[in-house]
Design a protein around this motif. Structure first.
Motif, short mmCIF file in Angstrom:
data_model
loop_
_atom_site.label_atom_id
_atom_site.label_comp_id
_atom_site.label_asym_id
_atom_site.label_seq_id
_atom_site.Cartn_x
_atom_site.Cartn_y
_atom_site.Cartn_z
N VAL A 81 0.84 -1.20 0.00
CA VAL A 81 0.00 0.00 0.00
C VAL A 81 0.87 1.25 0.00
N LEU A 82 1.86 1.27 0.88
CA LEU A 82 2.80 2.39 0.98
C LEU A 82 4.22 1.88 0.80
N SER A 83 5.06 2.73 0.40
CA SER A 83 6.47 2.37 0.34
C SER A 83 7.02 2.35 1.76
N PRO A 84 8.06 1.56 2.02
CA PRO A 84 8.63 1.54 3.37
C PRO A 84 9.04 2.93 3.87
N ALA A 85 9.55 3.78 2.98
CA ALA A 85 9.97 5.13 3.39
C ALA A 85 8.78 5.96 3.80
N ASN A 86 7.73 5.91 3.00
CA ASN A 86 6.54 6.69 3.35
C ASN A 86 5.86 6.12 4.59
N ALA A 87 5.92 4.76 4.75
CA ALA A 87 5.35 4.17 5.96
C ALA A 87 6.13 4.62 7.19
N ALA A 88 7.47 4.67 7.07
CA ALA A 88 8.29 5.13 8.19
C ALA A 88 8.01 6.60 8.50
N ALA A 89 7.86 7.42 7.44
CA ALA A 89 7.57 8.84 7.64
C ALA A 89 6.22 9.01 8.33
N LEU A 90 5.26 8.20 7.95
CA LEU A 90 3.93 8.29 8.56
C LEU A 90 3.99 7.86 10.02
N ARG A 91 4.80 6.88 10.35
CA ARG A 91 4.93 6.45 11.74
C ARG A 91 5.52 7.59 12.59
N THR A 92 6.47 8.28 12.02
CA THR A 92 7.05 9.40 12.76
C THR A 92 6.01 10.49 13.01
N ILE A 93 5.19 10.75 11.99
CA ILE A 93 4.12 11.75 12.16
C ILE A 93 3.16 11.30 13.26
N LEU A 94 2.84 10.01 13.27
CA LEU A 94 1.90 9.48 14.27
C LEU A 94 2.52 9.47 15.67
N GLU A 95 3.84 9.41 15.75
CA GLU A 95 4.48 9.39 17.06
C GLU A 95 4.29 10.71 17.80
N ALA A 96 4.05 11.79 17.04
CA ALA A 96 3.84 13.09 17.67
C ALA A 96 2.59 13.11 18.51
N VAL A 97 1.65 12.20 18.23
CA VAL A 97 0.37 12.18 18.96
C VAL A 97 0.61 11.88 20.44
N THR A 98 1.60 11.04 20.76
CA THR A 98 1.87 10.69 22.15
C THR A 98 3.07 11.44 22.72
N THR A 99 3.70 12.30 21.89
CA THR A 99 4.93 12.96 22.32
C THR A 99 4.73 14.45 22.56
N VAL A 100 4.05 15.13 21.65
CA VAL A 100 3.85 16.57 21.75
C VAL A 100 3.01 16.88 22.97
#
Length: 732
Positions: free
Chosen positions: A615-634
């Motif tokens: 569905v997504l490339s590994p790079a885009n999947a990794a980038a999306l995971r980083t974006i989602l990590e902000a939900v529990t970090t910010v």
């Protein structure tokens, strides 16, 4: 009549004397007077059957041969037996024959008529019988003399005698036909009907004993039983033989755990019915105590009981069976044909009455029972228990709510835990409500809300609409069609980063990204992530959800769909979306069945491999995971309550609605779906809580934290080695 001569009789062939002189014997008259005498026995023997003497017949035949010049065979000239001469029957007392054997006119004073009775010739006579004597032609009747009317005497015909030969032949044929019929019938019986008659005889002596096949078990991934069959007994009553219903019920009540009144009612006679269950699945020791009572009309027989060791453990998944071992709900119903065994039987010849025992050397055939196959699930019993405990405690804070939790292995798609609230005891399903027995993760249809934003961001990254470093000004609200969409965390038009939009769950920013992506591409990625169709996890009655077709989009749909509204999905479908992100962008079909174990030989057959697709490339999947990590970090982000100590967590909160038959229900659905460790995710946990009062937001994130923490410790996942990145929500 002159006196009989005293001389000895002369034989007719030798001329010896037999009581009369030669002249008297030859001429037939009295030698003293010359008159023809009265014929005696001797004279009668001297005549042939035609009334002639043997000598006269010979002389007449000799004269005929001289005239015609013919000679006959002397052997054929024999007239007959000389010892059996013809008898002369005299009418009037005297014979009027001459030496030549010719009849002369009798004196007018005598009216005697001579008749002779021929004797039957013997076959050994040397002489041939004389030809028949012709009567002289009659003189023409004088006209003046009337004809004498001779009396007509018709000789009666003798009765026709039966022919013995014909009768014998007919009787012989009849006897042979009877014997042939009997023989054919015997051959037919011995050669043709032997199996049928022999089988009919054997059937009367055969005893059939059913050999029940145990139902297959349902096991967790370690082989621990979640549901299994154990041998038991059922107790029944023959109402026609029960003597005292109340006394019998009082004796059975403490052993069966059934009220006396209920047992007495079951033993009540109803017509000719001779069978009534009193209890099913009774333990063997207790059944032996009942047999020892020897109660009239009460019997015990082999039974099978489905045992659920955990009670409510994975009950909404496993389901239950009827008392006849037929799957009714859950996996028991979905895989009933696989779990159900094939009963065997033993057939043998036995005596009757007191000799009711197998006959040595008699017919005996045993068809072994084929136990049902067992299912090995991907569920981990210990993890399932903890997830259910956490969900139950968190859901206790809300009233009349429904909760669902899913734990998945992101790399394999295996469902490690799948819990529902409310739940029930699968060992006693009759005590629960139908709504308690539903599997919420596969049947709970919701508008997922903001957890859907990960799909919009992922599609935009994959299509190059945005990059991980993209920033854009975000207004406090945006209008799509006739609907205004606003943000809770106001940006006041400042530029926001993608992690900031995700951390504060910006509706406006997400809608603006979706506008760049376009309707059709968004729908395409929704399908790639697995929305709009059942996952095929294996649960019966799994909901497919629904995507809004492009032709049904209105002006407001361009605002509602990107943020997770006007979309119908199940908690399991949304968990699979985040597992795809955690698995470097490759979708792996969720599944519950790990393998099937053959009930006979223990042969293990792995389940069919799950469906996978990129569905997504590994790079885009990794980038999306980083974006989602902000939900529990910010700080002040929506998912701070979902943090797991020692582990980096990437996830997203959501607020949606519950839909029942497409109708929005009051209250809200709060959710949190996350993965950990964020730098290299192993597991995904999804929690959905619907509450009529909207209190789910305070439940979902804390429930996720507990479930994810236990999962990581249970599988000994080491804590994250590095710290989460620093995110700028409003970059300068």
């Amino acid at each position: 009549m002159p006196p009989r001569s005293d001389e000895p009789r002369r034989d007719a062939t030798t001329g010896s004397r037999r009581g009369s002189s030669r002249g008297a014997a030859g001429r037939g008259g009295d030698p003293r007077t010359g008159e023809p005498g009265v014929g005696g026995i001797s004279d009668a023997r001297a005549y042939t059957p035609r009334g002639r003497t043997i000598r006269e017949s010979s002389e007449q035949r000799a004269g005929r041969e001289e005239r015609t010049g013919q000679r006959r065979n002397p052997r054929a000239s024999r007239s007959g037996d000389p010892f059996r001469p013809a008898l002369q029957v005299l009418d009037g007392g005297r014979a009027a024959t001459t030496r030549a054997g010719r009849r002369e006119n009798a004196p007018t004073t005598r009216a005697g008529v001579i008749r002779t009775v021929p004797a039957r010739p013997r076959p050994d006579d040397d002489e041939e019988l004389p030809p028949p004597r012709r009567r002289p032609a009659r003189a023409p009747r004088r006209p003046d003399r009337p004809a004498a009317r001779r009396p007509s005497r018709k000789r009666p015909r003798p009765p026709k005698l039966a022919e013995p030969r014909r009768r014998l032949r007919l009787g012989t044929l009849l006897v042979l036909a009877i014997f042939a019929t009997i023989g054919i019938r015997l051959v037919f019986l011995q050669a043709v009907n032997t199996p049928a008659y022999a089988g009919a005889g054997v059937d009367d002596r055969l005893t059939r004993v059913d050999l029940p096949a145990p139902r297959g078990a349902i096991l967790d991934r370690t082989g621990a039983p979640l549901a299994r069959s154990v041998e038991a007994r059922y107790v029944f009553a023959d109402p026609t033989r029960v003597k005292d219903r109340m006394a019998t019920a009082r004796l059975l009540s403490p052993l069966l755990g059934v009220p006396v009144s209920e047992l007495a009612e079951k033993m009540k006679r109803r017509g000719d019915s001779q069978f009534q269950y009193l209890a099913r699945g009774v333990d063997i020791p207790r059944a032996k105590q009942i047999e020892a009572l020897e109660l009239a009309g009460i019997g015990v027989h082999r039974d099978e009981r489905r045992e659920v060791p955990g009670g409510d453990l994975a009950a909404n998944l496993v389901g239950f069976t009827s008392q006849d071992m037929v799957g009714l709900e859950g996996l028991e119903a979905r895989y009933d044909d696989l779990l159900e065994g094939v009963d065997g039987k033993r057939v043998y010849e036995a005596g009757l009455g007191d000799l009711n025992a197998p006959i040595p050397g008699g017919y005996s055939m045993t068809t072994p029972a084929k136990p049902g196959s067992s299912l090995v699930l991907t569920i981990d019993r210990d993890l399932q228990y903890q997830v259910q405990q956490v969900l139950g405690r968190q859901m206790a804070q809300t009233r009349g709510s429904v909760g669902a939790a899913v734990v998945m292995d992101s790399r394999t798609g295996e469902v490690l835990a799948q819990a529902s609230h409310p739940t029930y005891n699968a060992a006693k399903p009759e005590q629960s409500q139908p709504t308690d027995r539903e599997d919420a993760p596969t049947s709970f249809v919701v508008d997922p809300g903001s957890v859907h934003k990960a799909i919009t961001f992922g599609a935009a990254l994959q299509e190059g609409v945005i990059t991980p470093d993209t920033t854009m000004p975000v207004a406090n609200s945006i209008t799509q069609g006739d609907t205004v969409f606003s943000d809770t965390h106001r940006a006041n038009g400042r530029r926001m980063s993608l992690p900031g939009m995700m951390a504060y769950s910006s509706n406006v920013g997400t809608i603006e990204i979706a506008d760049k992506l376009g309707r059709d591409r968004l729908i395409d990625y929704q399908k790639r992530f697995g929305l709009g169709q059942p996952t095929g996890v294996g649960m019966p009655g799994e909901a497919s959800g629904r995507l809004l077709p492009a032709e049904e989009w209105s002006g407001s749909s361009y605002g509602s769909v990107p943020i997770g509204h006007s979309v119908d999905a199940t908690p399991l479908q949304m968990a699979a979306v985040y597992a795809t992100i955690a698995n470097d962008g490759t979708y792996v079909q969720p599944h519950l069945i790990k393998e099937v174990v053959d009930g006979q030989g223990g042969r293990r057959t792995p389940a069919e491999p799950p469906v996978t697709r990129p569905v997504l490339s590994p790079a885009n999947a990794a980038a999306l995971r980083t974006i989602l990590e902000a939900v529990t970090t910010v700080d002040d982000a929506t998912g701070v309550a979902a943090r797991v100590p020692g582990y980096r967590v990437a996830g997203k909160t959501g607020t949606g609605w519950r839909l029942v038959d497409g109708v929005k229900q009051p209250g809200e659905v709060a959710s949190f779906i996350g993965m950990a460790p964020a730098e290299k995710p192993r597991y995904v946990v999804a929690v959905f809580v619907w509450s009529p009062g909207g209190e789910g937001g305070t439940v979902a994130a804390p429930a996720f934290r507990e479930m994810m923490g236990f999962t990581l410790r249970h599988y000994r996942v080491p804590p994250s080695g590095g710290k989460a990145p620093k995110f700028e929500v409003f970059p300068r």
